[in-house]
Design a protein around this motif. Structure first.
Motif, PDB file in Angstrom:
ATOM      1  N   ASN A   1      23.098   0.439   3.342  1.00 30.99           N
ATOM      2  CA  ASN A   1      22.127  -0.310   2.089  1.00 30.99           C
ATOM      3  C   ASN A   1      22.143  -1.642   1.882  1.00 30.99           C
ATOM      4  O   ASN A   1      21.177  -2.412   1.671  1.00 30.99           O
TER       5      ASN A   1
ATOM      6  N   ASP B   1       9.059 -11.844  -7.177  1.00 27.00           N
ATOM      7  CA  ASP B   1      10.407 -11.466  -7.286  1.00 27.00           C
ATOM      8  C   ASP B   1      11.228 -11.777  -5.987  1.00 27.00           C
ATOM      9  O   ASP B   1      12.056 -12.147  -6.076  1.00 27.00           O
TER      10      ASP B   1
ATOM     11  N   GLU C   1      24.547  -4.214  -4.415  1.00 21.15           N
ATOM     12  CA  GLU C   1      24.776  -2.742  -4.033  1.00 21.15           C
ATOM     13  C   GLU C   1      26.063  -2.282  -4.798  1.00 21.15           C
ATOM     14  O   GLU C   1      25.969  -1.400  -5.647  1.00 21.15           O
TER      15      GLU C   1
ATOM     16  N   ILE D   1      25.024  -1.955  -8.651  1.00 22.64           N
ATOM     17  CA  ILE D   1      24.111  -0.961  -8.808  1.00 22.64           C
ATOM     18  C   ILE D   1      25.211   0.473  -8.730  1.00 22.64           C
ATOM     19  O   ILE D   1      25.124   1.351  -9.589  1.00 22.64           O
TER      20      ILE D   1
ATOM     21  N   GLU E   1      23.109  -4.703 -13.607  1.00 22.17           N
ATOM     22  CA  GLU E   1      22.395  -4.755 -12.479  1.00 22.17           C
ATOM     23  C   GLU E   1      21.709  -6.222 -12.153  1.00 22.17           C
ATOM     24  O   GLU E   1      21.646  -6.888 -11.069  1.00 22.17           O
ATOM     25  N   LEU E   2      21.022  -6.587 -13.232  1.00 22.60           N
ATOM     26  CA  LEU E   2      20.000  -7.717 -13.215  1.00 22.60           C
ATOM     27  C   LEU E   2      20.883  -8.936 -13.257  1.00 22.60           C
ATOM     28  O   LEU E   2      20.660  -9.936 -12.505  1.00 22.60           O
TER      29      LEU E   2
ATOM     30  N   ASP F   1      14.669  -1.540 -16.117  1.00 18.90           N
ATOM     31  CA  ASP F   1      15.386  -2.057 -17.052  1.00 18.90           C
ATOM     32  C   ASP F   1      14.593  -3.099 -17.995  1.00 18.90           C
ATOM     33  O   ASP F   1      14.641  -4.090 -17.881  1.00 18.90           O
TER      34      ASP F   1
ATOM     35  N   ARG G   1      14.574   1.678 -21.412  1.00 23.58           N
ATOM     36  CA  ARG G   1      15.328   1.988 -22.175  1.00 23.58           C
ATOM     37  C   ARG G   1      15.051   3.170 -23.403  1.00 23.58           C
ATOM     38  O   ARG G   1      16.011   3.835 -23.774  1.00 23.58           O
TER      39      ARG G   1
ATOM     40  N   GLU H   1      23.667   6.609 -13.833  1.00 17.86           N
ATOM     41  CA  GLU H   1      22.626   5.580 -14.563  1.00 17.86           C
ATOM     42  C   GLU H   1      22.191   4.566 -13.456  1.00 17.86           C
ATOM     43  O   GLU H   1      22.929   4.218 -12.872  1.00 17.86           O
TER      44      GLU H   1
ATOM     45  N   TRP I   1      19.473   1.269 -13.324  1.00 19.14           N
ATOM     46  CA  TRP I   1      18.463   0.442 -13.974  1.00 19.14           C
ATOM     47  C   TRP I   1      17.895  -0.756 -13.292  1.00 19.14           C
ATOM     48  O   TRP I   1      18.298  -1.803 -13.381  1.00 19.14           O
ATOM     49  N   PRO I   2      17.033  -0.266 -12.348  1.00 14.56           N
ATOM     50  CA  PRO I   2      16.426  -1.184 -11.545  1.00 14.56           C
ATOM     51  C   PRO I   2      15.356  -2.093 -12.348  1.00 14.56           C
ATOM     52  O   PRO I   2      15.005  -1.673 -13.427  1.00 14.56           O
ATOM     53  N   LYS I   3      15.292  -3.439 -11.858  1.00 11.11           N
ATOM     54  CA  LYS I   3      14.384  -4.370 -12.511  1.00 11.11           C
ATOM     55  C   LYS I   3      13.151  -3.689 -12.446  1.00 11.11           C
ATOM     56  O   LYS I   3      12.581  -3.070 -11.286  1.00 11.11           O
ATOM     57  N   LEU I   4      12.172  -3.967 -13.428  1.00  7.64           N
ATOM     58  CA  LEU I   4      10.810  -3.672 -13.442  1.00  7.64           C
ATOM     59  C   LEU I   4      10.283  -4.482 -12.058  1.00  7.64           C
ATOM     60  O   LEU I   4      10.434  -5.856 -11.947  1.00  7.64           O
ATOM     61  N   GLY I   5       9.448  -3.873 -11.266  1.00 12.56           N
ATOM     62  CA  GLY I   5       9.049  -4.412 -10.025  1.00 12.56           C
ATOM     63  C   GLY I   5       9.912  -4.214  -8.721  1.00 12.56           C
ATOM     64  O   GLY I   5       9.598  -4.882  -7.646  1.00 12.56           O
ATOM     65  N   THR I   6      11.003  -3.574  -8.973  1.00 10.39           N
ATOM     66  CA  THR I   6      11.719  -3.324  -7.666  1.00 10.39           C
ATOM     67  C   THR I   6      10.979  -2.371  -6.855  1.00 10.39           C
ATOM     68  O   THR I   6      10.303  -1.318  -7.068  1.00 10.39           O
TER      69      THR I   6
ATOM     70  N   SER J   1      19.699   1.922  -3.218  1.00 11.21           N
ATOM     71  CA  SER J   1      21.057   1.860  -3.685  1.00 11.21           C
ATOM     72  C   SER J   1      20.907   2.842  -4.980  1.00 11.21           C
ATOM     73  O   SER J   1      21.828   3.816  -5.211  1.00 11.21           O
ATOM     74  N   HIS J   2      19.824   2.886  -5.553  1.00 11.37           N
ATOM     75  CA  HIS J   2      19.753   3.735  -6.871  1.00 11.37           C
ATOM     76  C   HIS J   2      19.936   5.205  -6.319  1.00 11.37           C
ATOM     77  O   HIS J   2      20.234   6.043  -6.852  1.00 11.37           O
TER      78      HIS J   2
ATOM     79  N   LYS K   1      23.036   6.394  -5.113  1.00  7.91           N
ATOM     80  CA  LYS K   1      24.032   6.457  -6.264  1.00  7.91           C
ATOM     81  C   LYS K   1      23.689   7.653  -6.971  1.00  7.91           C
ATOM     82  O   LYS K   1      24.710   8.444  -7.188  1.00  7.91           O
TER      83      LYS K   1
END
Lengths: 291, 456
Positions: free
Chosen positions: A10, A226, A258, A261, A268-269, B201, B206, B228, B230-235, B240-241, B244
């Motif tokens: 990944n 982004d 990675e 996450i 994460e951000l 996120d 939330r 949990e 929490w990807p950024k909005l727009g990902t 990875s998520h 996991k």
């Protein structure tokens, strides 16, 4: 153990696409000293063109045909770059850097609106290719085969670019212009031509990043903005203007993200910015940057 | 006493029903959307000055997937009203667009400009929960009659404008999303133990996570959060998520990812075999742009529609207002409406009904105070069903709805399984009037303090 391996793949997947975007950004800066804010939307443009060609125009065609169509996004981005450099950017080289930032940032916005105007607000997918590659089994986990192709393309692009810059005559000219533009011009290098070539090549890479990733992710508005933010993190870590830096930076960002996450989802951000800040504190010009 | 309640009894006590028919008992005085019925002649003198609506929503950026249909909903209603002569037969509706993507500060300035320079009569739209708490107080200060379509954060009427006068909001509040999905899970897969979450996120993700968790604590006490993300909005890269989430060996994965992000998420999840490894539930996935989801989407997933509306429910002839709305919308824009389109359409007619009622009582063009008085406690039958405005907090309420994804021959994308729609009376999943303001939301503290922990 299998999961760890998946996490590593990944990371490389993410790094491959990031390298294509950040590599182009860095190349353009290295040669032309222009921080191209619009770069993210050349990546998005590549994604949209490929999604449109593969997902809409040729929908239902056999997969080999779709695969042949994949690079059209990269070509479209390259053509767009070849038009933009002489018309929009060239008049600003003699001005202060702030003007270039403003122009390329404005271009980022214009391209965003242009894509919305052409393709509308809804996500565009080209997932038939992604589906067709299916999944392979690693231990007791299954993994999308297409992702390995993306990693392969990223690696191939990196080696091709290295060979191009260090093993060809054009590469010598490019590096000469990058090191001293006036001297190169005095020695008979057509700087204008080098600039448009470098810019086109950078845009081609960004477009390729978009084209190669769109089958698994779909093209959406805002993806370019982004991407440019992430690309800046990469070049801040690697050093603006350095291709090695872009490669190492992309791999670092891929792995850090990675790990963030997997083990620290709450940050994460923040984790990428923390990595960039750490590098900036230790080496303000980035790992491979010229101070 | 709490320990004696079992889950099944509690759910039926809440009125959580599957496949319930809408009870259609439209009385003579109930306003409905659309202008098909013969119009009553307005009383008194009506000016023919255009009625200006300032419509602010996302026209650019990833959220345009929600904003564009919202605008189209208002546009359709306005065109219908104008074709019938305008409001009270005289005032043509003019819709002025403003792009919400400009950012919160710029949006506040734009609202001021719309009121002070353009002299708008009515402010409508808004998608983001980040914007309503900033625009709400400004609309109050400017005394501009406002109906937010979405921007559904509980925070707006809990904290930012606890005593609204000029501002209203039409679609269900945000906490209803997490609660509705959690109730659907508790009813469908009550034995789930290991729950993995993937949420964007920002405030919406939330909020969804908080309310999913609190309802599950009460109705599925055995459930635990095992992962949990929490990807950024727009990902759009969820590799990875997904890795996991799967690695945590969950029984169930819950997600509030939406829009283009969701399209990317489910397509990648398919290739990771995620849907074979765990059950899957969403809060908003099928609500953003129904037609953007492909034929490859798995069936039987709990498919959230922002607890508001999916164009296939109420279906067929059961609720003619929906049938005609979907037909008109499709004829005009060549796509199917989402909950934002329905919300903006209904909001426009809610306003129209209030204006007509005020005119009937007092004659002439009613002032804002009269329109507000008519809107407080108003009820209208919209495409989604009945909507009413609670007078104390100016919040619109309608039955919460959620369903299961299913492919049918009629549409090239999945819809909600018509036989398994879950509806929940909204009053049973939102804090009642007079409940003290709480953290993170009043509904959260209300559930926490008043719902029993059920026996399995």
């Amino acid at each position: 153990m299998d999961v760890l391996l998946i996490h590593i793949i990944n990371s490389l997947l993410y790094a491959s696409v990031l390298f294509l975007i950040a590599g182009g950004l860095s190349l353009i800066y290295g040669v032309m000293r222009i921080v191209n804010m619009a770069h993210g939307n050349l990546y998005a443009f590549g994604a949209y063109v490929t999604a449109w060609a593969v997902g809409t125009m040729a929908a239902g065609a056999p997969v080999p045909v779709l695969l042949m169509l994949l690079p059209v996004g990269a070509l479209a981005a390259a053509i767009l770059g070849a038009i933009l450099e002489p018309t929009l950017l060239r008049p600003f080289y003699r001005r202060a850097e702030e003007y270039q930032l403003l122009v390329t940032f404005g271009l980022l916005m214009i391209l965003e609106d242009l894509m919305r105007f052409i393709w509308g607000p809804y996500p565009l997918s080209a997932s038939e290719i992604f589906e067709n590659f299916g999944s392979l089994t690693i231990g007791d986990v299954i993994y999308p085969t297409y992702n390995l192709l993306v990693i392969g393309v990223g690696a191939a692009a990196a080696s091709f670019l290295w060979a191009f810059i260090y093993r060809t005559r054009f590469g010598v000219v490019l590096r000469a212009t990058s090191q001293n533009m006036r001297m190169a011009a005095a020695l008979g290098v057509n700087v204008n031509r080098v600039y448009v070539q470098a810019f086109t090549l950078g845009c081609f890479m960004a477009g390729l990043g978009g084209a190669i990733i769109v089958p698994s992710q779909s093209a959406v508005l805002g993806m370019g903005i982004d991407a440019v933010v992430l690309a800046f993190i990469v070049v801040v870590i690697g050093g603006l203007g350095s291709l090695e830096g872009a490669l190492v930076g992309a791999v670092i960002v891929g792995f850090v993200r990675e790990a963030g996450i997997a083990w620290f989802p709450e940050i994460e951000l923040a984790v990428l910015y923390l990595a960039a800040a750490t590098v900036l504190l230790a080496r303000p010009a980035g790992l491979f940057g010229r101070p | 006493m709490a320990a004696d309640v079992n889950r099944r009894d509690f759910l039926s006590g809440l009125g959580v029903t599957v496949g319930a028919a809408l009870s259609a008992t439209a009385g003579a005085a109930l306003p409905v959307v659309g202008v098909a019925q013969a119009q009553e002649k307005p009383k008194g003198n009506i000016p023919d000055k255009p009625f200006k609506i300032g419509h602010m929503t996302f026209f650019t950026g990833p959220a345009a997937v929600l904003g564009e249909p919202m605008y189209k909903g208002q546009l359709l209603a306005s065109e219908e009203i104008n074709a019938a002569g305008g409001l009270l037969g005289k005032r043509k509706v003019e819709v002025l667009k403003a792009d919400e993507a400009a950012g919160t500060d710029a949006n506040v300035k734009e609202l001021r400009r719309l009121k002070l320079s353009e002299n708008i009569d009515f402010f409508c739209g808004i998608t983001s929960s980040g914007n309503t708490p900033a625009l709400g107080p400004v609309a109050e200060e400017l005394k501009v009659l406002t109906m937010f379509v979405d921007g559904c954060t509980d925070f707006l009427f809990d904290k930012a404008v606890p005593n609204p006068h000029y501002i209203f909001r039409l679609t269900n509040i945000q906490s209803a999303d997490g609660c509705t999905t959690a109730l659907a899970i508790a009813q469908t897969w009550p034995k789930s133990k290991r729950i993995a979450h993937i949420h964007p996120d920002y405030s919406y993700g939330r909020n969804a996570f908080d309310h999913l968790k609190i309802v599950m604590t009460k109705l599925m006490p055995q459930a635990e959060v095992v992962s949990e993300g929490w990807p950024k909005l727009g990902t759009t890269d969820f590799s990875s998520h997904i890795t996991k989430a799967i690695a945590s060996k969950p029984d169930l994965i819950v997600s509030s990812v939406w829009g283009g992000d969701y399209v990317a998420l489910y397509k990648q999840a398919l290739r990771y075999g995620m849907f074979q490894k765990a059950k899957f539930a969403t809060t908003l996935a099928m609500g953003t742009a129904p037609h953007a989801i492909g034929k490859d989407h798995p069936e039987g997933v709990i498919a959230g529609v922002h607890s508001n509306y999916h164009f296939t429910y109420p279906s067929g002839d059961k609720w003619p207002l929906n049938k005609s709305f979907v037909e008109k919308y499709h004829a005009r824009f060549n796509e199917y409406p989402n909950f934002q389109a329905e919300g903006a359409y209904t909001a426009t007619y809610m306003l129209k009904a209030a204006i007509e009622k005020a005119n009937k009582l007092a004659g002439g063009w009613p002032d804002d105070e009269m329109i507000i008085a008519m809107l407080e406690g108003a009820m209208i039958a919209g495409p989604a069903g009945y909507v009413y405005i609670r007078p104390d907090n100016h919040q619109g309420y309608k039955e919460a709805i959620i369903g299961f994804s299913k492919h049918v021959p009629e549409y090239p994308f999945p819809i909600l399984d018509p036989n398994r729609i879950i509806t929940i009376p909204i009053r049973n999943i939102t804090a009642p009037p007079g409940w003290p303001k709480g953290e993170p939301t009043s509904t959260y503290t209300w559930i926490d303090k008043t719902w029993p922990v059920v026996k399995a």
